[in-house]
Design a protein around this motif. Structure first.
Motif, PDB file in Angstrom:
ATOM      1  N   LEU A  12      -5.089   3.474   6.952  1.00 22.91           N
ATOM      2  CA  LEU A  12      -5.793   2.494   7.589  1.00 22.91           C
ATOM      3  C   LEU A  12      -5.480   2.697   9.287  1.00 22.91           C
ATOM      4  CD1 LEU A  12      -5.003  -0.526   5.577  1.00 22.91           C
ATOM      5  CD2 LEU A  12      -6.896   1.042   5.357  1.00 22.91           C
ATOM      6  N   TRP A  50     -19.624   3.730  -2.518  1.00 19.64           N
ATOM      7  CA  TRP A  50     -18.581   2.438  -2.751  1.00 19.64           C
ATOM      8  C   TRP A  50     -19.181   1.703  -3.893  1.00 19.64           C
ATOM      9  CZ3 TRP A  50     -19.454  -2.595  -1.813  1.00 19.64           C
ATOM     10  CH2 TRP A  50     -20.555  -3.040  -1.310  1.00 19.64           C
ATOM     11  N   THR A  72     -16.233   0.173   7.115  1.00 22.06           N
ATOM     12  CA  THR A  72     -15.086   0.140   6.432  1.00 22.06           C
ATOM     13  C   THR A  72     -15.017   0.167   5.125  1.00 22.06           C
ATOM     14  OG1 THR A  72     -14.075  -0.689   8.614  1.00 22.06           O
ATOM     15  CG2 THR A  72     -12.664  -0.879   6.422  1.00 22.06           C
ATOM     16  N   LEU A  73     -16.108  -0.740   4.748  1.00 23.31           N
ATOM     17  CA  LEU A  73     -16.597  -0.873   3.429  1.00 23.31           C
ATOM     18  C   LEU A  73     -17.369   0.298   2.627  1.00 23.31           C
ATOM     19  CD1 LEU A  73     -16.953  -2.934   0.995  1.00 23.31           C
ATOM     20  CD2 LEU A  73     -19.254  -3.305   1.696  1.00 23.31           C
ATOM     21  N   PHE A 130     -16.040 -12.010   6.111  1.00 26.92           N
ATOM     22  CA  PHE A 130     -16.898 -11.261   5.272  1.00 26.92           C
ATOM     23  C   PHE A 130     -16.295 -11.407   3.796  1.00 26.92           C
ATOM     24  CE2 PHE A 130     -17.584  -7.453   2.748  1.00 26.92           C
ATOM     25  CZ  PHE A 130     -18.994  -7.219   2.836  1.00 26.92           C
ATOM     26  N   VAL A 149     -12.997  -9.582   9.053  1.00 26.48           N
ATOM     27  CA  VAL A 149     -12.568  -9.014   7.489  1.00 26.48           C
ATOM     28  C   VAL A 149     -12.795 -10.323   6.488  1.00 26.48           C
ATOM     29  CG1 VAL A 149     -10.972  -8.012   5.929  1.00 26.48           C
ATOM     30  CG2 VAL A 149     -11.460  -7.183   8.301  1.00 26.48           C
ATOM     31  N   ARG A 178     -17.881   3.589  -7.189  1.00 22.51           N
ATOM     32  CA  ARG A 178     -16.537   3.818  -7.365  1.00 22.51           C
ATOM     33  C   ARG A 178     -15.673   3.129  -8.595  1.00 22.51           C
ATOM     34  NH1 ARG A 178     -14.325   3.489  -1.591  1.00 22.51           N
ATOM     35  NH2 ARG A 178     -15.898   4.999  -1.098  1.00 22.51           N
ATOM     36  N   ARG A 229      -8.418  -2.250   1.025  1.00 22.58           N
ATOM     37  CA  ARG A 229      -7.006  -2.026   1.638  1.00 22.58           C
ATOM     38  C   ARG A 229      -6.617  -2.846   3.060  1.00 22.58           C
ATOM     39  NH1 ARG A 229      -8.592   2.716  -0.926  1.00 22.58           N
ATOM     40  NH2 ARG A 229      -9.296   3.976   0.657  1.00 22.58           N
ATOM     41  N   VAL A 230      -7.787  -2.900   3.869  1.00 18.16           N
ATOM     42  CA  VAL A 230      -7.584  -3.493   5.039  1.00 18.16           C
ATOM     43  C   VAL A 230      -7.164  -5.023   4.708  1.00 18.16           C
ATOM     44  CG1 VAL A 230      -8.815  -4.191   7.071  1.00 18.16           C
ATOM     45  CG2 VAL A 230      -9.123  -2.010   6.341  1.00 18.16           C
ATOM     46  N   ILE A 256      -5.747  -6.310   2.209  1.00 24.53           N
ATOM     47  CA  ILE A 256      -4.225  -6.388   1.677  1.00 24.53           C
ATOM     48  C   ILE A 256      -3.531  -6.261   2.963  1.00 24.53           C
ATOM     49  CG2 ILE A 256      -2.608  -5.117   0.468  1.00 24.53           C
ATOM     50  CD1 ILE A 256      -4.688  -4.412  -1.650  1.00 24.53           C
ATOM     51  N   LEU A 299       0.984  -1.115  -0.153  1.00 21.21           N
ATOM     52  CA  LEU A 299       0.003   0.163  -0.004  1.00 21.21           C
ATOM     53  C   LEU A 299       0.854   1.294  -0.093  1.00 21.21           C
ATOM     54  CD1 LEU A 299      -2.710  -1.040   2.787  1.00 21.21           C
ATOM     55  CD2 LEU A 299      -2.995  -1.056   0.206  1.00 21.21           C
ATOM     56  N   ILE A 304     -15.786   6.768   3.556  1.00 20.10           N
ATOM     57  CA  ILE A 304     -15.159   7.776   2.550  1.00 20.10           C
ATOM     58  C   ILE A 304     -14.216   8.587   2.987  1.00 20.10           C
ATOM     59  CG2 ILE A 304     -17.280   7.960   0.955  1.00 20.10           C
ATOM     60  CD1 ILE A 304     -18.151  10.285   2.843  1.00 20.10           C
ATOM     61  N   ILE A 349     -16.803  -3.939   9.894  1.00 17.86           N
ATOM     62  CA  ILE A 349     -16.786  -4.236   8.381  1.00 17.86           C
ATOM     63  C   ILE A 349     -17.417  -3.034   7.658  1.00 17.86           C
ATOM     64  CG2 ILE A 349     -17.280  -5.923   6.824  1.00 17.86           C
ATOM     65  CD1 ILE A 349     -15.147  -6.703   8.645  1.00 17.86           C
ATOM     66  N   SER A 391     -12.392  -0.297  -1.992  1.00 19.41           N
ATOM     67  CA  SER A 391     -12.897   0.766  -0.675  1.00 19.41           C
ATOM     68  C   SER A 391     -11.906   0.469   0.415  1.00 19.41           C
ATOM     69  CB  SER A 391     -14.048  -0.146  -0.130  1.00 19.41           C
ATOM     70  OG  SER A 391     -13.861  -1.379   0.491  1.00 19.41           O
ATOM     71  N   LYS A 392     -12.047   1.112   1.256  1.00 16.90           N
ATOM     72  CA  LYS A 392     -11.113   0.774   2.295  1.00 16.90           C
ATOM     73  C   LYS A 392     -11.125  -0.640   2.891  1.00 16.90           C
ATOM     74  CE  LYS A 392      -9.897   3.114   6.899  1.00 16.90           C
ATOM     75  NZ  LYS A 392     -10.533   3.926   7.949  1.00 16.90           N
ATOM     76  N   LEU A 393     -12.308  -1.126   2.929  1.00 26.53           N
ATOM     77  CA  LEU A 393     -12.021  -2.779   3.516  1.00 26.53           C
ATOM     78  C   LEU A 393     -11.104  -3.439   2.348  1.00 26.53           C
ATOM     79  CD1 LEU A 393     -13.447  -4.616   5.419  1.00 26.53           C
ATOM     80  CD2 LEU A 393     -14.946  -5.297   3.443  1.00 26.53           C
ATOM     81  N   GLN A 439     -18.250   8.891  -4.037  1.00 26.89           N
ATOM     82  CA  GLN A 439     -18.518   9.103  -2.371  1.00 26.89           C
ATOM     83  C   GLN A 439     -19.211   7.496  -2.007  1.00 26.89           C
ATOM     84  OE1 GLN A 439     -17.449  10.940  -0.159  1.00 26.89           O
ATOM     85  NE2 GLN A 439     -16.923  12.313  -1.610  1.00 26.89           N
TER      86      GLN A 439
END
Lengths: 274, 373
Positions: free
Chosen positions: A130, B7, A141-142, B263, B260, B10, B238-239, B241, A122, A145, A138, B234-236, B5
């Motif tokens: 992060l 997800w 986080t998904l 899911f 995570v 995007r 990156r989490v 990874i 990253l 923004i 979850i 999404s940020k998820l 904005q």
């Protein structure tokens, strides 16, 4: 079982109903309180009746020879290792021994590892994103923004750690010292009450070391900082209060001068270097 | 560039997704056109057989995307995704069986042929409701989803990762294969479910229905791809990874790594289920061989060949390998497995990032210029 037992105490709020992120209670002074902690791995006593308190806003250095139990101590505080006996409290409200690693992190204990651990695939910016204090479940986080105020906060930290130029580069290409800084930056993003910093200046140049010392001392007061370090020069430059660990328990505690004049300490640790 | 904005929207702003969707829809339109409007004897005519074959490839592509989501982005090497594919397939197969009605060999209005053959008096309870399409389609998602949820909950909570997890997923699909082989299970034993007649009132043996299924599969692949891309962007993502590369670190940042993983694993299993459900009406049969460990390993090979952690690489890999399989098993059936193995070795050694790695290398130059501009 303990959950069932709680049902019989009618005056109590059940642990599982109490909000996890209730504020840390430091009215009694210490932010971290460890008493009578013992850990053994296959018969080897890594931590032996360890007693340690860290006051709110303090900058504490912990030194000790290899195998003194410094890293194990951090593992216990952050929930990675469970002690055999003893108690560990964060403020006077949170019993850390009953909590998982993510819970402890969201209570406000941040940790920098001995070996710098950043997410190499990253970018620097994403690493900080992060780490940012946020709702880490979850679905939030998904759908998260990037708000302008988050961006500002990340840029602020980028400036503090001096990595603005590298914000869109992958963390994997950073030098060892830069990774150390990035990890410190990730700690800052978490806005922790207590920072556990394991060997922050390993692999840094003299100059980088100075900046790290500056940063850590500027944090103390607002946050409590516990630094584990081998480099005596560095410890001398930042420490007001030093604890010496030896064979899993506290050998001496005091100012750097007091500690370095302690005959016991000289024998086990400083003596080797002199 | 303004980032959406929402997800789910995007992915549409990403160049790779735009290209992927463009190519996919162009392919759907071209195949449809060539099938419908080219005269039968023309060299450009696409036969119904080829349409169905392409539909099968697209099912495999969706399955490969699902595997890439967990393997490429989460670092979980699942060697049991065939199980989720097959469960989705069986849910669809049960619906199709009930649609046969009294047109079966034995003419029983309710019982499928194999149950009459086994002298079963009535339908087992788990076959109830499968005569209704909506129920069956929900089960296509739920059956693999629930299996993944229970399996993942136990595995990730105990922090089983790496090789050990791969071995357990392999055992899972093997155990299911043995179970589904048994006649007492009520899924048709080693013959599986077959002899399907129609789906949603359309006769499965007509060319129009086949074309419809092919297009439906293409749309499902597009939707599945967009969902995976949305998660990844999404940020998820990156989490994920982060969990893949430094699990302990992620935990100390306050993320519940096991949730995570759970899911993403469940989403992936459901996508695999959808792929299986679209596969069954096109090939006309579902039997326990879909659970075979070998098939699950093959899926992983497609993804590795195409390139991990790109999603489109998985699609390319699945289609290319299966096309090669169709061609070479026709020419030299015995040599195919050696070729597959050889291909895998060659790609691992010379193209560690797969075919997608080649595409990426070519793109890189303009991309970095863009970033600095």
């Amino acid at each position: 079982m303990s959950m069932l037992e709680q049902l019989t105490h009618r005056d109590r709020v059940f642990d599982f109903l109490a909000p996890v992120a209730s504020p840390v209670d430091v009215r009694h002074g210490p932010i971290l309180y460890m008493e009578g902690v013992n850990v053994s791995f296959d018969g080897f006593k890594a931590i032996n009746n360890l007693n340690l308190t860290v006051d709110d806003g303090e900058l504490r250095c912990i030194i000790g020879p290899n195998g003194a139990g410094k890293t194990t101590m951090m593992d216990i505080i952050t929930g990675k290792t469970r002690p055999d006996t003893g108690s560990v409290w964060f403020g006077s409200r949170h019993n850390l021994l009953t909590k998982s690693e993510p819970d402890i992190a969201s209570l406000g204990i941040g940790r920098k590892f001995q070996k710098p651990t950043v997410f190499e695939a990253l970018t620097v910016f994403e690493n900080l994103e992060l780490a940012m204090a946020a709702d880490k479940r979850i679905l939030p986080t998904l759908t998260a923004i990037m708000k302008p105020e988050y961006r500002d906060r990340i840029n602020e930290v980028l400036e503090t750690i001096g990595l603005q130029q590298l914000r869109d580069r992958l963390a994997g290409i950073l030098s060892h010292g830069q990774k150390q800084w990035l990890e410190i930056g990730m700690l800052l993003m978490q806005k922790p009450r207590l920072l556990l910093v394991d060997e922050p200046v390993a692999g840094m140049t003299e100059q980088e070391m100075e900046r790290t010392a500056e940063l850590l001392t500027s944090l103390a007061g607002k946050q409590s900082v516990v630094v584990v370090e081998h480099d005596m020069g560095f410890v001398r430059s930042i420490a007001r209060h030093v604890t010496v660990l030896h064979q899993g328990s506290v050998l001496a505690e005091g100012t750097m001068d007091q500690v370095s004049n302690d005959p016991e300490v000289i024998k086990v640790y400083l003596g080797e270097e002199a | 560039m303004a980032v959406s904005q929402n997800w789910l929207l995007r992915p549409f702003q990403e160049r790779s997704t735009q290209i992927f969707l463009g190519v996919l829809f162009a392919a759907l339109v071209v195949v449809t056109f060539l099938h419908l409007f080219m005269p039968q004897d023309s060299a450009l005519h696409v036969s119904a057989y080829t349409v169905t074959l392409l539909g099968k490839y697209l099912c495999y592509a969706l399955l490969a995307v699902a595997v890439d989501l967990v393997w490429g982005y989460l670092g979980i090497l699942s060697l049991g995704h065939g199980a989720f594919f097959a469960l989705g397939g069986y849910a669809m197969g049960m619906y199709l069986m009930r649609q046969i009605g009294d047109r079966g060999t034995y003419g029983d209005p309710i019982l499928p042929d194999f149950m009459v053959f086994l002298n079963w008096g009535e339908l087992p309870w788990y076959w109830l409701g499968f005569d209704m399409a909506w129920f069956a389609f929900i089960m296509v998602l739920l059956a693999p989803g629930i299996l993944a949820l229970v399996f993942g909950f136990l595995a990730f909570r105990s922090r089983v990762t790496g090789v050990y997890l791969s071995i357990i997923t392999q055992a899972l699909t093997f155990a299911l294969m043995l179970a589904f082989f048994r006649n007492e299970m009520g899924f048709g034993g080693n013959n599986g479910l077959t002899d399907f007649r129609d789906i949603l009132g359309f006769n499965l043996r007509t060319d129009a229905t086949r074309l419809g299924l092919f297009i439906a599969t293409g749309i499902a692949l597009a939707i599945g791809y967009v969902i995976c891309r949305a998660i990844v962007a999404s940020k998820l993502g990156r989490v994920s990874i982060a969990c893949r590369d430094a699990e302990a670190r992620t935990r100390f940042l306050g993320y519940r790594v096991e949730r995570v993983q759970l899911f993403v694993f469940v989403v992936s299993a459901m996508l695999a289920g959808v792929a299986g459900a679209l596969y069954v009406p096109q090939v006309g049969i579902i039997n326990p061989s879909e659970f075979s460990p070998l098939f699950s390993i093959e899926i992983v090979v497609w993804v590795a060949l195409g390139g991990r952690a790109t999603l489109y690489g998985a699609v390319i890999g699945a289609i290319l390998v299966n096309y090669a399989k169709t061609v070479f098993t026709g020419v030299m059936p015995d040599a195919w497995l050696f070729m597959l193995g050889g291909l895998f070795v060659l790609v691992t050694v010379f193209l560690p990032k797969g075919i997608a790695g080649l595409l990426k290398k070519r793109q890189k130059q303009p991309q970095t210029q863009e970033a600095t501009a």
